[in-house]
Scaffold this motif. Structure first.
Motif, PDB file in Angstrom:
ATOM      1  N   ALA A 107       0.832  -1.207   0.000  1.00 48.95           N
ATOM      2  CA  ALA A 107       0.000   0.000   0.000  1.00 48.95           C
ATOM      3  C   ALA A 107       0.866   1.256   0.000  1.00 48.95           C
ATOM      4  CB  ALA A 107      -0.937  -0.009   1.198  1.00 48.95           C
ATOM      5  N   CYS A 108       1.946   1.208   0.768  1.00 47.67           N
ATOM      6  CA  CYS A 108       2.871   2.347   0.806  1.00 47.67           C
ATOM      7  C   CYS A 108       3.532   2.539  -0.563  1.00 47.67           C
ATOM      8  CB  CYS A 108       3.910   2.138   1.893  1.00 47.67           C
ATOM      9  SG  CYS A 108       5.051   3.529   2.088  1.00 47.67           S
ATOM     10  N   GLU A 109       3.868   1.444  -1.200  1.00 49.99           N
ATOM     11  CA  GLU A 109       4.495   1.527  -2.523  1.00 49.99           C
ATOM     12  C   GLU A 109       3.533   2.139  -3.547  1.00 49.99           C
ATOM     13  OE1 GLU A 109       6.973  -1.258  -5.650  1.00 49.99           O
ATOM     14  OE2 GLU A 109       5.780  -2.214  -4.087  1.00 49.99           O
ATOM     15  N   HIS A 110       2.270   1.767  -3.465  1.00 49.16           N
ATOM     16  CA  HIS A 110       1.277   2.346  -4.381  1.00 49.16           C
ATOM     17  C   HIS A 110       1.129   3.842  -4.120  1.00 49.16           C
ATOM     18  CE1 HIS A 110      -2.197   2.849  -6.889  1.00 49.16           C
ATOM     19  NE2 HIS A 110      -2.866   3.337  -5.859  1.00 49.16           N
ATOM     20  N   MET A 111       1.059   4.222  -2.845  1.00 50.69           N
ATOM     21  CA  MET A 111       0.942   5.645  -2.525  1.00 50.69           C
ATOM     22  C   MET A 111       2.199   6.399  -2.932  1.00 50.69           C
ATOM     23  SD  MET A 111      -0.081   7.370   1.059  1.00 50.69           S
ATOM     24  CE  MET A 111      -0.273   9.136   1.208  1.00 50.69           C
ATOM     25  N   MET A 112       3.343   5.737  -2.838  1.00 51.04           N
ATOM     26  CA  MET A 112       4.599   6.351  -3.249  1.00 51.04           C
ATOM     27  C   MET A 112       4.555   6.690  -4.742  1.00 51.04           C
ATOM     28  SD  MET A 112       8.449   4.764  -2.920  1.00 51.04           S
ATOM     29  CE  MET A 112       8.073   3.343  -3.916  1.00 51.04           C
ATOM     30  N   ASP A 113       3.939   5.817  -5.540  1.00 48.95           N
ATOM     31  CA  ASP A 113       3.841   6.057  -6.975  1.00 48.95           C
ATOM     32  C   ASP A 113       2.869   7.178  -7.310  1.00 48.95           C
ATOM     33  OD1 ASP A 113       5.663   4.045  -7.439  1.00 48.95           O
ATOM     34  OD2 ASP A 113       4.123   2.515  -7.793  1.00 48.95           O
ATOM     35  N   THR A 114       1.853   7.364  -6.473  1.00 48.63           N
ATOM     36  CA  THR A 114       0.831   8.364  -6.784  1.00 48.63           C
ATOM     37  C   THR A 114       1.044   9.691  -6.068  1.00 48.63           C
ATOM     38  OG1 THR A 114      -0.606   7.458  -5.062  1.00 48.63           O
ATOM     39  CG2 THR A 114      -0.917   6.632  -7.303  1.00 48.63           C
ATOM     40  N   ALA A 115       1.468   9.662  -4.806  1.00 43.38           N
ATOM     41  CA  ALA A 115       1.563  10.900  -4.026  1.00 43.38           C
ATOM     42  C   ALA A 115       2.989  11.331  -3.731  1.00 43.38           C
ATOM     43  CB  ALA A 115       0.804  10.742  -2.713  1.00 43.38           C
ATOM     44  N   GLY A 116       3.945  10.437  -3.930  1.00 45.72           N
ATOM     45  CA  GLY A 116       5.336  10.780  -3.658  1.00 45.72           C
ATOM     46  C   GLY A 116       5.866  10.047  -2.445  1.00 45.72           C
ATOM     47  N   ILE A 117       7.178   9.940  -2.379  1.00 42.25           N
ATOM     48  CA  ILE A 117       7.821   9.155  -1.334  1.00 42.25           C
ATOM     49  C   ILE A 117       7.642   9.790   0.037  1.00 42.25           C
ATOM     50  CG2 ILE A 117      10.077  10.201  -1.806  1.00 42.25           C
ATOM     51  CD1 ILE A 117       9.389   6.666  -0.459  1.00 42.25           C
ATOM     52  N   ILE A 118       7.725  11.107   0.126  1.00 43.44           N
ATOM     53  CA  ILE A 118       7.617  11.782   1.422  1.00 43.44           C
ATOM     54  C   ILE A 118       6.225  11.573   2.012  1.00 43.44           C
ATOM     55  CG2 ILE A 118       7.807  13.995   2.625  1.00 43.44           C
ATOM     56  CD1 ILE A 118      10.444  13.067   1.436  1.00 43.44           C
ATOM     57  N   ALA A 119       5.191  11.790   1.203  1.00 47.30           N
ATOM     58  CA  ALA A 119       3.813  11.627   1.686  1.00 47.30           C
ATOM     59  C   ALA A 119       3.530  10.179   2.056  1.00 47.30           C
ATOM     60  CB  ALA A 119       2.831  12.102   0.617  1.00 47.30           C
ATOM     61  N   ALA A 120       4.011   9.244   1.257  1.00 47.76           N
ATOM     62  CA  ALA A 120       3.757   7.834   1.530  1.00 47.76           C
ATOM     63  C   ALA A 120       4.455   7.377   2.807  1.00 47.76           C
ATOM     64  CB  ALA A 120       4.214   6.988   0.348  1.00 47.76           C
ATOM     65  N   TYR A 121       5.703   7.750   2.969  1.00 43.92           N
ATOM     66  CA  TYR A 121       6.457   7.317   4.155  1.00 43.92           C
ATOM     67  C   TYR A 121       5.821   7.891   5.420  1.00 43.92           C
ATOM     68  CZ  TYR A 121      10.245   6.174   7.312  1.00 43.92           C
ATOM     69  OH  TYR A 121      10.977   5.669   8.351  1.00 43.92           O
ATOM     70  N   THR A 122       5.496   9.178   5.415  1.00 42.74           N
ATOM     71  CA  THR A 122       4.912   9.787   6.612  1.00 42.74           C
ATOM     72  C   THR A 122       3.524   9.248   6.897  1.00 42.74           C
ATOM     73  OG1 THR A 122       4.163  11.669   5.304  1.00 42.74           O
ATOM     74  CG2 THR A 122       6.246  11.913   6.489  1.00 42.74           C
ATOM     75  N   ALA A 123       2.775   8.854   5.870  1.00 47.03           N
ATOM     76  CA  ALA A 123       1.432   8.303   6.096  1.00 47.03           C
ATOM     77  C   ALA A 123       1.500   6.933   6.739  1.00 47.03           C
ATOM     78  CB  ALA A 123       0.670   8.238   4.776  1.00 47.03           C
ATOM     79  N   TYR A 124       2.456   6.112   6.339  1.00 50.45           N
ATOM     80  CA  TYR A 124       2.512   4.740   6.837  1.00 50.45           C
ATOM     81  C   TYR A 124       3.476   4.526   8.008  1.00 50.45           C
ATOM     82  CZ  TYR A 124      -0.481   3.190   3.119  1.00 50.45           C
ATOM     83  OH  TYR A 124      -1.556   3.017   2.291  1.00 50.45           O
ATOM     84  N   TYR A 125       4.517   5.342   8.095  1.00 51.91           N
ATOM     85  CA  TYR A 125       5.528   5.100   9.132  1.00 51.91           C
ATOM     86  C   TYR A 125       5.754   6.285  10.062  1.00 51.91           C
ATOM     87  CZ  TYR A 125       6.502   1.127   6.144  1.00 51.91           C
ATOM     88  OH  TYR A 125       6.372  -0.006   5.413  1.00 51.91           O
ATOM     89  N   GLY A 126       5.038   7.367   9.874  1.00 50.81           N
ATOM     90  CA  GLY A 126       5.190   8.519  10.750  1.00 50.81           C
ATOM     91  C   GLY A 126       6.250   9.484  10.249  1.00 50.81           C
ATOM     92  N   PRO A 127       6.713  10.372  11.121  1.00 54.07           N
ATOM     93  CA  PRO A 127       7.685  11.380  10.685  1.00 54.07           C
ATOM     94  C   PRO A 127       9.013  10.751  10.250  1.00 54.07           C
ATOM     95  CG  PRO A 127       7.306  11.521  13.055  1.00 54.07           C
ATOM     96  CD  PRO A 127       6.348  10.522  12.512  1.00 54.07           C
ATOM     97  N   ILE A 128       9.659  11.404   9.335  1.00 58.41           N
ATOM     98  CA  ILE A 128      10.933  10.929   8.796  1.00 58.41           C
ATOM     99  C   ILE A 128      12.013  11.133   9.864  1.00 58.41           C
ATOM    100  CG2 ILE A 128      12.646  11.266   6.989  1.00 58.41           C
ATOM    101  CD1 ILE A 128      10.292  12.080   5.183  1.00 58.41           C
TER     102      ILE A 128
END
Length: 101
Positions: A78-99
């Motif tokens: 799911a994170c990989e799909h969001m990474m493709d659509t919204a970008g790596i920063i948005a996907a990582y913070t959505a699934y794993y919290g702050p960088i």
């Protein structure tokens, strides 16, 4: 006989419901009652500014840091799909919290 009566009543109820629903759908809506389209469309220059601001967040990280975020995010489909659509920063913070860096 009971079955025939039940089917006839069911068909009559269905007909009444369908007719009642179509009568409410055909009512005209005045211009004052129609939903507003404000806020749906944005001028091109404003949209470009927002996109530039959004992309500016990725410039704070090095290529190696972004690659490590990608590797973490690729483990979750799911994170990989969001990474493709919204970008790596948005996907990582959505699934794993702050960088972390």
């Amino acid at each position: 006989m009971k079955t025939l009566t039940f089917l006839l009543l069911s068909a009559l109820i269905a007909l009444c419901v369908c007719t009642g629903a179509s009568d409410s759908d055909t009512k005209s809506v005045s211009a004052g009652d129609s939903p507003s389209d404000e806020g749906v469309f944005v001028k091109r220059d404003l949209a470009a500014t927002v996109v530039r601001q959004k992309r500016a967040g990725a410039a704070d990280f090095s290529q190696a840091q972004l690659e490590s975020l990608r590797e973490v995010c690729e483990a979750n489909l799911a994170c990989e799909h969001m990474m493709d659509t919204a970008g790596i920063i948005a996907a990582y913070t959505a699934y794993y919290g702050p960088i972390p860096y």
